[in-house]
Design a protein around this motif. Structure first.
Motif, short mmCIF file in Angstrom:
data_model
loop_
_atom_site.label_atom_id
_atom_site.label_comp_id
_atom_site.label_asym_id
_atom_site.label_seq_id
_atom_site.Cartn_x
_atom_site.Cartn_y
_atom_site.Cartn_z
N THR A 46 -0.67 -18.95 40.99
CA THR A 46 -1.54 -20.07 40.66
C THR A 46 -1.83 -20.93 41.89
O THR A 46 -2.95 -21.42 42.08
CB THR A 46 -0.91 -20.94 39.56
OG1 THR A 46 -0.62 -20.12 38.42
CG2 THR A 46 -1.84 -22.06 39.14
N LEU A 47 -0.82 -21.10 42.76
CA LEU A 47 -1.01 -21.87 43.98
C LEU A 47 -1.96 -21.16 44.94
O LEU A 47 -2.79 -21.79 45.60
CB LEU A 47 0.34 -22.12 44.66
CG LEU A 47 1.28 -23.10 43.96
CD1 LEU A 47 2.63 -23.14 44.67
CD2 LEU A 47 0.67 -24.50 43.91
N GLU A 48 -1.84 -19.84 45.02
CA GLU A 48 -2.69 -19.07 45.92
C GLU A 48 -4.12 -18.98 45.40
O GLU A 48 -5.07 -18.95 46.19
CB GLU A 48 -2.12 -17.67 46.11
CG GLU A 48 -0.78 -17.65 46.85
CD GLU A 48 -0.20 -16.26 46.95
OE1 GLU A 48 -0.86 -15.31 46.48
OE2 GLU A 48 0.91 -16.11 47.49
N ASN A 49 -4.25 -18.92 44.08
CA ASN A 49 -5.59 -18.81 43.49
C ASN A 49 -5.61 -19.58 42.17
O ASN A 49 -5.04 -19.12 41.17
CB ASN A 49 -5.96 -17.35 43.25
CG ASN A 49 -7.43 -17.19 42.90
OD1 ASN A 49 -8.05 -18.07 42.33
ND2 ASN A 49 -7.99 -16.04 43.25
N PRO A 50 -6.24 -20.75 42.14
CA PRO A 50 -6.26 -21.57 40.91
C PRO A 50 -6.88 -20.86 39.71
O PRO A 50 -6.67 -21.29 38.57
CB PRO A 50 -7.09 -22.80 41.32
CG PRO A 50 -6.97 -22.85 42.81
CD PRO A 50 -6.91 -21.42 43.24
N SER A 51 -7.63 -19.78 39.94
CA SER A 51 -8.26 -19.06 38.83
C SER A 51 -7.28 -18.13 38.11
O SER A 51 -7.62 -17.56 37.06
CB SER A 51 -9.45 -18.24 39.35
OG SER A 51 -10.45 -19.08 39.87
N PHE A 52 -6.09 -17.95 38.69
CA PHE A 52 -5.08 -17.12 38.03
C PHE A 52 -4.70 -17.77 36.70
O PHE A 52 -4.45 -18.98 36.62
CB PHE A 52 -3.85 -16.97 38.92
CG PHE A 52 -2.79 -16.07 38.36
CD1 PHE A 52 -2.83 -14.71 38.59
CD2 PHE A 52 -1.76 -16.58 37.58
CE1 PHE A 52 -1.86 -13.87 38.08
CE2 PHE A 52 -0.79 -15.75 37.06
CZ PHE A 52 -0.84 -14.39 37.30
N TYR A 53 -4.65 -16.95 35.66
CA TYR A 53 -4.38 -17.47 34.32
C TYR A 53 -3.18 -16.76 33.72
O TYR A 53 -3.05 -15.53 33.82
CB TYR A 53 -5.60 -17.27 33.40
CG TYR A 53 -5.42 -17.81 32.00
CD1 TYR A 53 -5.77 -19.11 31.68
CD2 TYR A 53 -4.88 -17.01 31.00
CE1 TYR A 53 -5.59 -19.62 30.41
CE2 TYR A 53 -4.69 -17.50 29.71
CZ TYR A 53 -5.05 -18.81 29.43
OH TYR A 53 -4.87 -19.30 28.16
N TYR A 54 -2.29 -17.53 33.09
CA TYR A 54 -1.17 -16.92 32.36
C TYR A 54 -0.82 -17.80 31.16
O TYR A 54 -1.12 -19.00 31.13
CB TYR A 54 0.05 -16.73 33.27
CG TYR A 54 0.79 -18.01 33.63
CD1 TYR A 54 1.85 -18.47 32.87
CD2 TYR A 54 0.41 -18.74 34.76
CE1 TYR A 54 2.53 -19.63 33.22
CE2 TYR A 54 1.08 -19.89 35.11
CZ TYR A 54 2.15 -20.34 34.33
OH TYR A 54 2.81 -21.49 34.67
N ALA A 55 -0.21 -17.19 30.18
CA ALA A 55 0.19 -17.91 28.97
C ALA A 55 1.43 -17.24 28.39
O ALA A 55 1.63 -16.03 28.53
CB ALA A 55 -0.94 -17.93 27.94
N MET A 56 2.28 -18.05 27.76
CA MET A 56 3.49 -17.54 27.13
C MET A 56 3.60 -18.08 25.72
O MET A 56 3.26 -19.24 25.46
CB MET A 56 4.74 -17.96 27.92
CG MET A 56 4.82 -17.38 29.31
SD MET A 56 6.37 -17.81 30.12
CE MET A 56 6.17 -16.95 31.70
N GLN A 57 4.08 -17.24 24.84
CA GLN A 57 4.31 -17.66 23.45
C GLN A 57 5.81 -17.77 23.22
O GLN A 57 6.57 -16.88 23.61
CB GLN A 57 3.69 -16.66 22.47
CG GLN A 57 3.81 -17.13 21.01
CD GLN A 57 3.25 -16.10 20.04
OE1 GLN A 57 3.37 -14.90 20.27
NE2 GLN A 57 2.65 -16.56 18.96
#
Length: 358
Positions: free
Chosen positions: A215-226
């Motif tokens: 996320t720091l290297e590329n703000p467009s990186f997306y992740y989510a956890m349930q």
């Protein structure tokens, strides 16, 4: 109502002085010392096994600064009474009342000068019948799954054997369910606990660390956890910037596959894929799933489309999974659902092989 004296001492040992004295050493008494509260519980639980009842921890007091246990009370499992349930009027077959208000207990407190826990209160009187030694091992606080039994349970689970069949098979190997030392519910609870702790803290921390760096290297990186009800990680999804851009160009048709299971915990690795205009395979996103239920798939699809700016594909290809087919119309009702030709060919080959052998 039982006698005021500790029941069963003389009858259990038939006047044998050595055995009687040995048993007396295992009876709680005021002033008895322990190195830890766990040692105290183990001692009282062993005493309860000999007498034929089960125990539980009623309460503990702790030091607010250090969290150290300063006092604790162990009681008979039939202590107190069950609180009234407001849903009782809806219950067709109510559970039997198991508590009788039994006052048998052992209480300990910390002696800071000796750095030991000392028994300061003990009551051996029960207001209910005690169990004999033949079935005492099946009482709640005495049931346990040994290391050898845990290995058999894990082996049966890895082989895909259903819980009930596995429990019955292990019971027959032990010479009957009475010799097994645990119930089918204990079997089920063991597997549930094992699955919930499969993703250890170190592994979860490593994944979070990786996601934060991306996320720091590329703000467009997306992740989510349930998370589950105990706030433990169950399902994980991620997609980098290139995946998101590729989906914007080639996301009209989507292939979703969960057949990749290469990690040691056998967790489903779900991958969203497609071909680009050069017939090269591209990936739109990936996920580690806890299980393959409709709820997990529904969460995953919703999360995927959140990352992809809510764009739905016109067509999605999957394997022949009935649970997946149930979740797809809920999330993408206007998308055509088709079966992958590879899975269709594989299914046909399996059926052909089956009929050859038949």
């Amino acid at each position: 109502m039982m006698d005021e004296q500790t029941p069963g001492v003389e009858s259990n040992f038939n006047g044998d002085a050595d055995n009687h004295n040995d048993f007396e050493d295992r009876i709680p008494h005021l002033g008895l010392e322990f190195n830890s509260d766990d040692d105290a519980f183990s001692f009282y639980n062993n005493y309860a096994f000999t007498m034929g009842f089960s125990v539980r921890r009623e309460f503990s007091n702790r030091n607010k600064k250090t969290g150290e246990v300063t006092s604790r009370k162990y009681v008979c499992c039939k202590e107190g009474f069950r609180a009234p349930d407001q849903r009782d009027y809806k219950t067709k077959i109510p559970r039997a009342e198991t508590r009788t208000g039994c006052n048998a207990h052992m209480s300990i407190r910390l002696d800071r000068e000796k750095a030991k826990y000392v028994v300061y209160s003990f009551n051996a009187t029960h207001n209910h019948d005690l169990q004999n030694e033949k079935i005492a091992h099946m009482l709640p606080s005495h049931r346990n799954i040994s290391a050898a039994q845990a290995y058999e349970v894990d082996l049966a689970d890895d082989s895909g054997i259903r819980l009930k069949s596995a429990h019955e098979f292990i019971g027959r190997q032990a010479g009957g369910m009475g010799n097994l030392g645990y119930t089918q519910q204990d079997h089920k609870n063991y597997l549930r606990s094992k699955r919930q702790t499969d993703l250890e803290y170190g592994e979860a921390g490593a994944i979070l660390d990786y996601f934060e760096k991306q996320t720091l290297e590329n703000p467009s990186f997306y992740y989510a956890m349930q998370l589950d009800v105990e706030e433990k990680i169950t399902n994980i999804f991620w997609a980098d910037a290139k995946m998101i851009i590729d989906y914007g160009h080639f996301g009209d048709v989507l292939s979703f596959d969960t057949t990749y299971r290469t990690n040691k915990e056998y967790r489903p690795l779900a991958v969203f894929t497609r071909f680009n205009h050069h017939r090269e395979k591209i990936i739109f996103g990936a996920a580690l799933l806890y299980d393959e239920t409709a709820a997990s798939f529904e969460w995953l699809f919703n999360t995927f489309f959140t990352a992809m700016s809510s764009k739905r594909p016109k067509t999605i290809f999957t394997d022949q999974d009935a649970v997946m087919a149930k979740a797809i119309p809920l999330v993408m009702p206007e998308t055509y659902h088709r079966i992958c030709t590879w899975h269709m060919a594989y299914e046909a080959e399996c059926n052909e092989t089956f009929w050859i052998f038949v």
